[in-house]
Design an enzyme around this catalytic site. Structure first.
Site, mmCIF file in Angstrom:
data_model
loop_
_atom_site.group_PDB
_atom_site.id
_atom_site.type_symbol
_atom_site.label_atom_id
_atom_site.label_comp_id
_atom_site.label_asym_id
_atom_site.label_seq_id
_atom_site.Cartn_x
_atom_site.Cartn_y
_atom_site.Cartn_z
ATOM 1 N N LYS A 1 20.220 55.061 29.996
ATOM 2 C CA LYS A 1 20.898 53.812 30.333
ATOM 3 C C LYS A 1 20.561 53.357 31.745
ATOM 4 C CE LYS A 1 25.409 55.358 31.999
ATOM 5 N NZ LYS A 1 25.199 56.765 32.231
ATOM 6 N N LYS B 1 12.341 59.388 29.767
ATOM 7 C CA LYS B 1 13.336 59.542 28.701
ATOM 8 C C LYS B 1 14.110 58.242 28.500
ATOM 9 C CE LYS B 1 16.643 62.817 28.230
ATOM 10 N NZ LYS B 1 17.456 63.989 28.593
ATOM 11 N N LYS C 1 24.037 63.061 43.368
ATOM 12 C CA LYS C 1 24.674 61.740 43.382
ATOM 13 C C LYS C 1 25.112 61.325 44.780
ATOM 14 C CE LYS C 1 26.002 61.158 38.623
ATOM 15 N NZ LYS C 1 27.046 60.815 37.660
#
Ligand code: TRP
Length: 330
Positions: free
Chosen positions: A198, A195, A112
């Site tokens: 979101k 996959k 991240k």
């Protein structure tokens, strides 16, 4: 009875079919035979970009959906992390037990922080695993149901608990990761090799629990399919149709073989219509219940406060024990 704790970040207004099957549905099942604690981890969500209106709405929406899909607030303690300052308090203790080196090795942090440049990464993203350790250790949890991507965070939690216990005296239970069953893999409707997630490039590939039935019907009917016209399961050559078959199988309980028979000689159009209808009907009661709960915010907040009260019994005891072990003046 083993004690279970898990957390979910309020990062969207709606669960999608993938999250529901991959996590939340299994949380519901774990309520039988376990003592369950489920937390909406809003403080963890602060490590990403925050839109205050959205954070509030998403926290409420997460609670409503968890209840709507079957988290029973009498059986489970369902609470919002920030309602218990003990999480921050023990989080600090864990930061003081953890070393800079081990925190630096967390792959989620590395992934991240590398995206936006490590210099600009929030310090909270770095200390995230220590807050997560506190979430777990406060409740002396035995099992932590999470996806494979969280395994390392459970490992560091065990390491921190063990180090604390060795140095200051036995306070914490060492938790085990309970890796959730992958089950049926659900892919994006528009990009059926990715996959369902979101973070998809477009919402049109994601079946959301809170979407209106017409929207999900449209998404499914516009799903990318493959050349050919037979409804056959072939992940390699027919990822789009295979994904729709998986979805249909999950929502109807039919086997892939039965589905192949059911649609033998029929075209993609008929098949997609059937998938859309079955999926929408599968989600409908959950969506309706969540909408119902969201109509009365006051009541929802009352339910969450009740969950926090239940959680506080253990959290405050564990925090006190840890402070005492550390020699903090009580
Ligand atoms: N890090 C977890 C995730 O992203 C969320 C989380 C926070 C969590 N605290 C937790 C999960 C405690 C399990 C237990 O999915």
């Amino acid at each position: 009875m083993k004690r279970v704790l898990s957390g979910i970040q309020p990062t969207s207004e709606s669960f999608h079919l993938g999250n529901y099957l991959g996590a939340v549905k299994q949380w519901v099942d774990l309520q039988n035979g376990h003592e369950t604690y489920y937390s909406i981890v809003d403080l963890h969500a602060l490590t990403g970009d925050v839109d205050p209106k959205l954070l509030r709405a998403r926290t409420l929406a997460s609670a409503a959906q968890l209840i709507a899909v079957g988290i029973d607030t009498e059986k489970s303690s369902l609470f919002v992390q920030s309602h218990l300052p003990e999480h921050n308090q023990l989080g600090w203790v864990m930061e003081c037990v953890a070393s800079f080196g081990e925190a630096s090795r967390m792959t989620q942090f590395k992934d991240k922080s590398s995206k936006g440049g490590a210099d600009g990464a929030r310090v909270g993203l770095f200390t995230y695993p220590m807050l997560q350790a506190a979430d777990i250790l406060l409740y002396q949890a035995d099992l932590v149901p999470v996806g494979e991507d969280q395994r390392q965070h459970i490992e560091i939690t065990r390491d921190l608990a063990n180090r604390f216990n060795t140095r200051y005296g036995q306070v914490f239970t060492l938790p085990d990761a309970y890796i959730l069953k992958e089950g049926a893999k659900i892919y994006d409707l528009q990009e059926p090799t990715n996959k369902m997630s979101k973070s998809a490039s477009s919402a049109s590939g994601v079946i959301e629990l809170m979407d209106a039935p017409e929207i999900n019907t449209k998404k499914i009917k516009s799903a990318v399919t493959d050349t050919g016209r037979e409804v056959i399961f072939d992940l390699e050559n027919k990822p789009g149709i295979s994904n729709l078959m998986t979805i249909y199988s999950v929502v109807t309980g039919k086997t892939i073989a039965a589905i192949q028979d059911e649609f033998a000689g029929k075209g993609y159009g008929d098949f997609k219509g059937a998938v859309a209808e079955a999926t929408v009907e599968y989600l409908r009661p959950m969506r309706d219940r969540a909408l119902e709960l969201l109509k009365d915010e006051g009541e929802l907040i009352r339910i969450l406060n009740h969950g926090a009260e239940k959680a506080r019994v253990l959290a405050s005891k564990t925090l006190k024990d840890s402070y005492k072990a550390l020699g903090i003046l009580g």
